[in-house]
Design a protein around this motif. Structure first.
Motif, short mmCIF file in Angstrom:
data_model
loop_
_atom_site.label_atom_id
_atom_site.label_comp_id
_atom_site.label_asym_id
_atom_site.label_seq_id
_atom_site.Cartn_x
_atom_site.Cartn_y
_atom_site.Cartn_z
N ALA A 35 0.87 -1.14 0.44
CA ALA A 35 0.01 -0.26 -0.23
C ALA A 35 0.82 1.65 0.58
O ALA A 35 2.11 0.79 0.98
CB ALA A 35 -1.08 -0.22 1.06
N ILE A 36 0.23 2.24 -0.51
CA ILE A 36 0.83 3.80 -0.43
C ILE A 36 0.05 4.99 0.01
O ILE A 36 -1.00 5.01 -0.92
CB ILE A 36 1.82 4.03 -1.73
N ASP A 37 0.32 5.42 1.16
CA ASP A 37 -0.65 6.50 1.76
C ASP A 37 0.01 7.68 1.82
O ASP A 37 1.54 8.09 2.23
CB ASP A 37 -0.93 5.88 3.57
N ALA A 38 -0.01 8.48 0.36
CA ALA A 38 0.43 9.53 0.35
C ALA A 38 -1.34 10.64 0.50
O ALA A 38 -0.58 11.96 0.33
CB ALA A 38 0.30 9.86 -1.17
N ALA A 39 -1.34 10.32 1.61
CA ALA A 39 -2.33 11.31 1.82
C ALA A 39 -2.02 12.54 2.55
O ALA A 39 -2.86 13.94 2.34
CB ALA A 39 -4.12 10.74 2.39
N GLU A 40 -1.97 12.06 3.07
CA GLU A 40 -1.31 13.69 3.81
C GLU A 40 -0.28 14.60 3.35
O GLU A 40 -0.09 15.67 3.61
CB GLU A 40 -0.05 13.36 5.68
N ALA A 41 1.18 13.58 2.50
CA ALA A 41 1.50 14.05 1.75
C ALA A 41 0.80 15.32 1.03
O ALA A 41 1.63 16.93 0.40
CB ALA A 41 2.67 13.36 0.98
N ARG A 42 0.10 14.99 0.00
CA ARG A 42 -0.71 15.41 -0.70
C ARG A 42 -1.03 17.40 -0.67
O ARG A 42 -1.55 17.69 -0.90
CB ARG A 42 -1.64 14.40 -1.22
N ARG A 43 -2.03 17.15 1.03
CA ARG A 43 -2.16 17.74 2.08
C ARG A 43 -1.12 19.16 1.99
O ARG A 43 -1.36 20.51 2.21
CB ARG A 43 -2.78 17.77 2.97
N ALA A 44 0.57 18.46 1.69
CA ALA A 44 0.89 19.78 1.88
C ALA A 44 1.43 21.05 0.89
O ALA A 44 0.80 21.10 -0.04
CB ALA A 44 2.58 18.92 2.03
N PRO A 45 1.17 21.77 1.59
CA PRO A 45 1.58 23.50 0.91
C PRO A 45 2.33 22.70 -0.91
O PRO A 45 4.02 22.97 -0.30
CB PRO A 45 1.77 24.07 1.71
N GLY A 46 2.26 23.27 -1.65
CA GLY A 46 3.49 23.33 -3.10
C GLY A 46 3.29 22.34 -4.19
O GLY A 46 4.09 22.05 -4.04
N VAL A 47 2.47 20.81 -2.80
CA VAL A 47 2.39 19.49 -3.76
C VAL A 47 1.76 20.00 -4.92
O VAL A 47 0.04 19.92 -4.24
CB VAL A 47 2.13 18.38 -2.38
N ILE A 48 1.68 19.07 -6.16
CA ILE A 48 1.25 19.49 -7.21
C ILE A 48 0.29 18.13 -7.03
O ILE A 48 -0.81 17.63 -7.80
CB ILE A 48 1.59 19.86 -7.88
N ALA A 49 0.82 16.88 -7.34
CA ALA A 49 0.53 15.16 -7.21
C ALA A 49 2.02 14.45 -6.81
O ALA A 49 2.72 15.08 -6.64
CB ALA A 49 0.86 15.25 -8.84
#
Length: 504
Positions: A66-80
């Protein structure tokens, strides 16, 4: 003003064959680079440009649970944050094989791993952000759950029945095998007065370029055109392959290659992360930039020359070489590199052992095996260092055994300067070589007899000084299919690209 009137000496140099040998030749771009006016991929800045960092596996072999990127996606400046499965909808996989290397096999490779990673450093996700720093910070909070698998690391046991098969669909871990048997090898060894054997071990290593691998891909959705800025030795190859895997016409892809920042063969291949950058730009409809850091370079730039070679030579007491025999084993990582393949280097070792020496009796086996390490491919003098070291090492052992000078044994066995054209036992054709003339000139320049006398005197004082001699063949002017790239074509079969040589 003409060149002749400006500098008659330059004109006279141009009129002579090999006119630049031994000459100081000014670099035409030196002044521009010294003024800091070079343009490297790292310097390129485009409007709306995003930066990508690849999250890479810490394991040599593992399932991606599994890959959990939910928190990282909410970080300011993250596009995708893009996974391999998502990117596979944009770019197709590939298989690094060549039809003229009979029997070469490899598994399909994706731009970003799907389901499973096969070496430590393989990308499992792409983090795209407004800056490299933001992308690096976000990558640290992406959570990946792995299930570790047994890793194949030792090339010597890669083919053992109890060793796991990295790609079960391939049946085993053997990527390629070549066998050559020329002349009457067994009879030649039987007729030899002395037979010497030795093992030659070469460790993995890689080139280190001043500018690491770097690429900017800019997809223009309005014009349906992709512009790729990349430090590469093969821009037309990049155009061809990018178009194929992104399902574009070649006319839709433009490759701009400015200053490269060093390559040595490192930047003549197609890397998975570079393919991912092309696809990310098309997916996100904006420029995307990737510049590897030095750690990424060590983990993902192709490695080379990981060989274990068993060698044997038979000689007469007068120094005549009767036969060579080698068994070369090399580990290449989990995939054959695309598109030049990871079998060319071992194939070249078979071609080049024996070099410029007269013998019709030559037996060779080369085996290329998969392993859970970074991919290996060729760079800088493909196969020559291994073949030359093995050949010359065996000849030195033979000279010591029969008590003949290392230079003299070479003189007695080098192809005569008036014997061309001729061919080696492996089939390489030789024309207009001059090993005897070169050897004679070298001995005169170094005052060989005086050096040997000095060496003997120093050894009486327990000072040991070595004198090494080597002769080798440098492959030049190969045919289009020789390296498996020039003049080749690519075919797409069931969505997976396969490299074919000119004869298809």
């Amino acid at each position: 003003m003409t060149v002749a009137s400006a500098n008659p000496e330059i004109l006279s140099m141009l009129d002579r064959p090999n006119s630049y040998i031994g000459k100081i030749v000014p670099r035409p771009n030196l002044e521009r680079l010294m003024q800091g006016r070079g343009l490297y991929v790292s310097d390129i800045e485009l409007p709306r440009m995003a930066h990508v960092v690849f999250l890479r596996s810490p394991h040599a072999h593992a399932k991606i649970i599994a890959i959990d990127a939910a928190e990282a996606r909410r970080a300011p400046g993250v596009i995708a944050i893009v996974t391999g499965e998502e990117l596979a909808t944009v770019i197709t996989p590939w298989v690094g094989v060549l039809s003229h290397l009979k029997g070469l096999k490899s598994a399909a490779q994706h731009a970003i791993a799907i389901d499973r990673v096969c070496w430590q450093g393989e990308a499992v996700a792409a983090v795209v952000a407004t800056s490299r720093a933001v992308a690096e910070d976000a990558a640290e909070i992406v959570r990946v759950e792995y299930e570790e698998l047994d890793a194949v690391t030792d090339m010597r046991t890669a083919l053992d029945p109890q060793t796991p098969v990295i790609h079960p669909a391939l049946g085993d871990n053997l990527a390629f095998e070549r066998n050559l048997d020329a002349g009457s090898v067994d009879a030649a060894f039987a007729a030899s007065d002395e037979v010497m054997e030795a093992n030659f071990i070469f460790g993995r290593h890689t080139g280190v370029t001043l500018e690491p691998r770097a690429v900017v891909a800019d997809w223009n959705a309005a014009e349906a055109r992709l512009t790729i800025y990349q430090g590469t030795q093969a821009p037309h190859m990049v155009q061809n392959i990018a178009a194929l895997h992104l399902r574009l016409e070649e006319s839709q892809v433009r490759v701009v290659c400015k200053d490269v920042g060093g390559s040595f063969g490192i930047k003549v291949h197609i890397y998975a992360d570079e393919m991912a950058v092309y696809a990310l730009s098309k997916m996100l409809r904006r420029p995307v930039k990737f510049v590897a850091d030095r750690v990424e370079s060590f983990n993902t730039d192709i490695h080379a020359r990981d060989h274990r070679c068993e060698g044997r030579i038979g000689v007469k007491r007068d120094g005549t070489i009767m036969a060579f025999e080698i068994d070369d084993l090399t580990g290449i990582g989990p995939y054959s590199m695309y598109p030049r393949t990871s079998a060319i280097e071992a194939n070249q070792v078979v071609n080049l052992v024996g070099g410029p020496y007269v013998t019709k009796n030559y037996r060779a086996r080369a085996r290329v095996v998969f392993q859970n390490k970074n991919v290996m491919c060729q760079y800088r003098a493909v196969g020559h260092p291994i073949a030359c070291s093995v050949t010359e090492g065996l000849i030195d052992l033979a000279a010591a055994k029969i008590g003949i000078d290392p230079v003299e044994i070479r003189r007695r066995n080098l192809i005569a300067d008036d014997a061309y054209p001729c061919a080696s036992p492996s089939g390489l054709r030789f024309e207009q070589l001059s090993h005897h003339a070169a050897m004679n000139k070298l001995m005169k320049m170094m005052d060989y007899d005086a050096l040997r006398a000095e060496q003997a005197a120093l050894r009486k004082r327990n000072i040991h000084r070595g004198i090494g001699i080597a002769s080798f063949i440098e492959v030049t002017n190969p045919s289009a299919a020789f390296y498996g790239v020039g003049g080749a074509r690519i075919s797409s079969q069931d969505g997976v690209a396969v490299r074919l040589d000119a004869t298809g």
